[in-house]
Design a protein around this motif. Structure first.
Motif, PDB file in Angstrom:
ATOM      1  N   VAL A 183      10.389 -40.375 -14.494  1.00  0.00           N
ATOM      2  CA  VAL A 183       9.913 -40.834 -13.418  1.00  0.00           C
ATOM      3  C   VAL A 183       8.488 -39.965 -13.103  1.00  0.00           C
ATOM      4  CG1 VAL A 183      10.195 -40.808 -10.904  1.00  0.00           C
ATOM      5  CG2 VAL A 183      11.989 -41.152 -12.344  1.00  0.00           C
ATOM      6  N   TYR A 185       6.043 -38.951 -10.456  1.00  0.00           N
ATOM      7  CA  TYR A 185       5.729 -38.823  -8.841  1.00  0.00           C
ATOM      8  C   TYR A 185       4.233 -38.754  -8.509  1.00  0.00           C
ATOM      9  CZ  TYR A 185      10.732 -38.880  -7.523  1.00  0.00           C
ATOM     10  OH  TYR A 185      12.062 -39.075  -7.394  1.00  0.00           O
ATOM     11  N   THR A 186       3.746 -39.391  -7.728  1.00  0.00           N
ATOM     12  CA  THR A 186       2.254 -39.269  -7.205  1.00  0.00           C
ATOM     13  C   THR A 186       2.307 -38.806  -6.114  1.00  0.00           C
ATOM     14  OG1 THR A 186       2.175 -41.625  -6.405  1.00  0.00           O
ATOM     15  CG2 THR A 186       1.385 -41.303  -8.711  1.00  0.00           C
ATOM     16  N   LYS A 211       6.866 -43.532  -8.490  1.00  0.00           N
ATOM     17  CA  LYS A 211       7.190 -43.277  -7.357  1.00  0.00           C
ATOM     18  C   LYS A 211       6.278 -42.389  -6.501  1.00  0.00           C
ATOM     19  CE  LYS A 211      12.072 -43.551  -8.236  1.00  0.00           C
ATOM     20  NZ  LYS A 211      13.616 -42.939  -8.219  1.00  0.00           N
ATOM     21  N   THR A 212       6.188 -42.384  -5.142  1.00  0.00           N
ATOM     22  CA  THR A 212       5.290 -41.536  -4.157  1.00  0.00           C
ATOM     23  C   THR A 212       6.211 -40.424  -3.642  1.00  0.00           C
ATOM     24  OG1 THR A 212       4.108 -43.631  -3.668  1.00  0.00           O
ATOM     25  CG2 THR A 212       3.854 -41.632  -2.266  1.00  0.00           C
ATOM     26  N   LEU A 213       5.376 -39.249  -3.520  1.00  0.00           N
ATOM     27  CA  LEU A 213       6.210 -38.248  -2.868  1.00  0.00           C
ATOM     28  C   LEU A 213       5.167 -37.348  -2.000  1.00  0.00           C
ATOM     29  CD1 LEU A 213       8.289 -35.830  -3.222  1.00  0.00           C
ATOM     30  CD2 LEU A 213       6.785 -34.601  -5.197  1.00  0.00           C
ATOM     31  N   GLU A 218       9.775 -34.316   2.160  1.00  0.00           N
ATOM     32  CA  GLU A 218      10.825 -34.011   0.965  1.00  0.00           C
ATOM     33  C   GLU A 218      11.021 -32.590   0.909  1.00  0.00           C
ATOM     34  OE1 GLU A 218      12.570 -36.327  -0.532  1.00  0.00           O
ATOM     35  OE2 GLU A 218      11.366 -37.705   0.479  1.00  0.00           O
ATOM     36  N   VAL A 221      10.027 -30.604  -4.745  1.00  0.00           N
ATOM     37  CA  VAL A 221       9.815 -31.603  -5.830  1.00  0.00           C
ATOM     38  C   VAL A 221      11.229 -32.095  -6.380  1.00  0.00           C
ATOM     39  CG1 VAL A 221       8.756 -32.001  -8.126  1.00  0.00           C
ATOM     40  CG2 VAL A 221       7.768 -30.507  -6.446  1.00  0.00           C
ATOM     41  N   CYS A 225      11.796 -35.563 -11.282  1.00  0.00           N
ATOM     42  CA  CYS A 225      10.332 -35.473 -11.665  1.00  0.00           C
ATOM     43  C   CYS A 225      10.003 -35.209 -12.815  1.00  0.00           C
ATOM     44  CB  CYS A 225       9.792 -34.727 -10.601  1.00  0.00           C
ATOM     45  SG  CYS A 225       7.695 -34.761 -10.604  1.00  0.00           S
ATOM     46  N   LEU A 228       4.275 -34.729 -12.136  1.00  0.00           N
ATOM     47  CA  LEU A 228       3.738 -34.682 -10.514  1.00  0.00           C
ATOM     48  C   LEU A 228       2.425 -35.182 -10.984  1.00  0.00           C
ATOM     49  CD1 LEU A 228       4.154 -34.265  -7.852  1.00  0.00           C
ATOM     50  CD2 LEU A 228       3.561 -31.732  -8.052  1.00  0.00           C
TER      51      LEU A 228
END
Length: 480
Positions: A183, A185-186, A211-213, A218, A221, A225, A228
Motif C-alpha cells: 500500500v 499512502y499519499t 490510498k490517501t492519508l 489518523e 502512519v 503502509c 509514505l
C-alpha cells in the motif's frame, strides 16, 4: 575431320549435361536447405519482429518475470482462437514461448455466455479478446478496450497512441502471483499536488494499492503502509506529524518525497530531510552545460547515476526530463561534525547536474544569468537514503516530471524512473515497469548543445565545404 567434329560435339554435349546435372543438384540442395531451415525455425517457434518499436516483442523485464514464475497462470481469452486479433495473438505467443507456466485458454462467448459473470461487473459488456488472468483464487480482468491508448492531436484528430497489451498482461500476471498487495499512502492536508490518473494507474498496475492519508485525523502512519509518499506539499507538516513520520521511519519505514522548487518555507519537512543528510537548496536549478538541458536552461536533462534504484535506466541512452527542479545536497560530512549518528544514513545520488549548474534563488528575477546570491552547484536532483534500521527514502526535487506532456516528451522514461524508485523502496526487485509500445514516431529529446551543433553544421559548415569543393574543381579545370 568428321570424327573430330563428332568428338567436339560430343564433348560439348557432355559439358552441357554435366552443367545441367550440377545445376539440378544445386537447385535440389538449395530447396532442401530452405525446407530444413523452415522446419528448424518452425520447430523452434522462431520469429523476427521487424516493427520499428518492437511491438510484437517482449521486454527484458517481462522475460525475467516469466522465467521466475513458480506458479501456474491461466489466461482466459474471451474469443474463439481463430477470431483473435492477429496482433494480440502474436504478443501472447511470446508469453507462451517464454514460460511453460503460462497457459492460454480461449472461451468463445457464444459457447460460454456466462463464463465472465463471476469475474466482471454484471453491467459491463465484455469486449472480444478481453482477458481474465488467474492464479489460484486470485484473478484480474483486463478489458480489450484498454489494449490501445488513443490521443487527440492538435487538429482534434483521434489516433492510436500506444499498444499497452504487454504492460497490462505482465502487470496482471504480477498481481495474481503476488501473495500480498503493498500500500502506498499519499499524504494529504498540506495542499499537495495530485497525480494524474495515469500515474495512479501505473502504481496500481505494478501491484500497489494507492490510498490517501491525513495524519491529523489518523494520528499515526498505518501499519500496512509500505511507502509514505509526499507530492509537492505547498504547506509545512506540523510538529506532531513530524513526530509520527519519524517514528514510522525509525521502524524501517519507506518514504518518497517530491519537492516543489517554488516552495521554500517547509521548516519541519526540511528538518526531517536534513536529519537524513539531504539539504534542499533555495531556488530553481539552472544548467550551464548545453548537453544537460533542452530548450531552456531550467529544463534539465540530469545525469542518471549508477544505483540499485536506477539500474534499469543507467547507461541506457535515455533521458530524464526535470523542468524547474530544486537542487539537493548531500550534507553527511557537515552533519557528522555535529552528530555521530549521521553516519547511520547513506546518501546515494540518482540524478545529478553538471559542476557548472547553479540555483537561481530569486525565481522572479528577469534574468537567468548567475547573480550574487545564487548558489553554486553541482546538485543532486534526486537521491536515495538508506539507514541502519532498514528504512529507505527517495527525495526528488521536481514535481513536474510526472506531468503527462513532460513524461511523454521522454517517451515515459520519467514514469519508469519513479516506478523503479518505488520498487526499490518496497524491495520489489523483480517488479520493473513495462513501458507501453508506441504506435507513433517517438519524440526526439535533443540537448541544447546538439541543437546548436546541428544548426552550425547545416547552415554554415556543410555549405562552405560544398562551396570550397566547387571552387577547387573550377580552378582545376581552368588549369587543364
Amino acid at each position: 575431320m568428321e570424327l573430330g567434329g563428332h568428338t567436339m560435339i560430343k564433348n560439348k554435349m557432355n559439358t552441357k549435361l554435366k552443367k545441367g546435372i550440377f545445376s539440378a543438384v544445386a537447385v535440389v540442395v538449395l530447396i532442401a536447405a530452405v525446407i530444413a531451415v523452415n522446419i528448424f525455425v518452425t520447430s523452434k517457434n522462431y520469429t523476427v519482429d521487424v516493427t520499428a518499436n518492437k511491438i510484437y516483442s517482449l521486454s527484458k523485464q517481462t522475460k525475467k518475470i516469466l522465467k521466475g514464475l513458480d506458479k501456474e497462470v491461466t489466461i482466459y481469452v474471451i474469443d474463439k482462437e481463430s477470431s483473435v486479433n492477429s496482433s494480440y495473438a502474436q504478443v501472447w505467443k511470446e508469453y507462451k514461448k517464454n514460460s511453460t507456466k503460462v497457459k492460454f485458454v480461449y472461451k468463445d462467448p457464444d459457447l460460454y455466455p456466462n463464463f465472465t459473470k463471476k469475474y466482471t461487473d454484471s453491467s459491463e459488456e465484455v469486449a472480444n479478446d478481453s482477458m481474465i488472468i488467474k492464479c489460484g483464487k486470485k484473478y484480474r480482468y483486463v478489458s480489450a478496450n484498454d489494449y490501445v491508448s488513443y490521443s487527440y492531436g492538435s487538429d482534434y484528430s483521434y489516433s492510436a497512441d500506444s499498444l499497452q497489451l504487454e504492460s497490462l498482461t505482465t502487470e496482471a500476471i504480477n498481481y495474481v502471483v503476488s501473495d500480498s498487495t503493498p500500500v502506498i499512502y499519499t499524504l494529504s492536508g498540506h495542499s499537495e499536488q495530485s497525480f494524474d490518473t495515469s500515474v495512479t494507474s501505473s502504481f496500481e498496475g505494478d501491484n500497489y494499492s494507492v490510498k490517501t492519508l491525513n495524519l491529523l485525523t489518523e494520528q499515526r502512519v498505518p501499519d500496512d503502509c509500505s511507502i509514505l509518499l509526499i507530492n509537492g506539499a505547498q504547506k509545512d507538516i506540523t510538529k506532531d506529524e513530524l513526530k509520527m513520520i519519524k517514528k514510522y521511519m525509525k521502524n524501517g519505514g519507506k518514504m518518497y518525497v517530491f519537492l516543489d522548487a517554488k516552495v521554500e518555507n517547509l521548516t519541519n519537512l526540511y528538518s526531517l530531510l536534513k536529519s537524513y543528510n539531504v539539504e534542499p537548496q533555495k531556488g530553481v536549478v539552472v544548467e550551464t552545460d548545453a548537453s544537460k538541458y533542452t530548450q531552456y536552461p531550467i529544463y534539465l536533462l540530469p545525469t542518471i547515476e549508477s544505483s540499485d534504484a536506477t539500474s534499469a535506466q543507467y547507461n541506457s541512452n535515455i533521458y530524464i526530463l526535470a523542468p524547474s527542479a530544486k537542487g539537493l545536497k548531500d550534507i553527511t560530512e557537515k552533519n557528522a561534525k555535529k552528530n555521530s549518528s549521521a553516519s547511520d544514513y547513506t546518501v546515494t545520488s540518482l540524478l545529478s547536474t553538471s559542476d557548472g549548474a547553479y540555483s537561481k534563488v530569486n525565481t522572479d528575477s528577469a534574468t537567468l544569468n548567475k547573480e550574487k546570491n545564487d548558489i553554486s552547484g553541482p546538485f543532486n536532483i534526486s537521491v536515495a537514503v538508506s539507514d541502519s534500521t532498514g528504512g529507505r527514502m527517495i527525495v526528488t526535487g521536481c514535481t513536474n516530471m510526472l506531468l503527462p506532456d513532460i513524461d511523454q516528451a521522454v517517451s515515459g522514461a520519467n514514469t519508469d524512473f519513479v516506478l523503479n524508485g518505488v520498487n526499490y523502496l518496497a524491495e520489489q526487485k523483480s517488479k520493473i515497469s513495462i513501458r507501453a509500445k508506441s504506435l507513433k514516431t517517438e519524440n526526439a529529446v535533443v540537448p541544447a548543445f546538439n541543437q546548436k551543433a546541428t544548426l552550425i553544421m547545416t547552415v554554415f559548415v556543410i555549405p562552405l565545404v560544398i562551396l570550397a569543393i566547387g571552387i577547387g574543381i573550377v580552378i582545376k579545370r581552368r588549369k587543364l
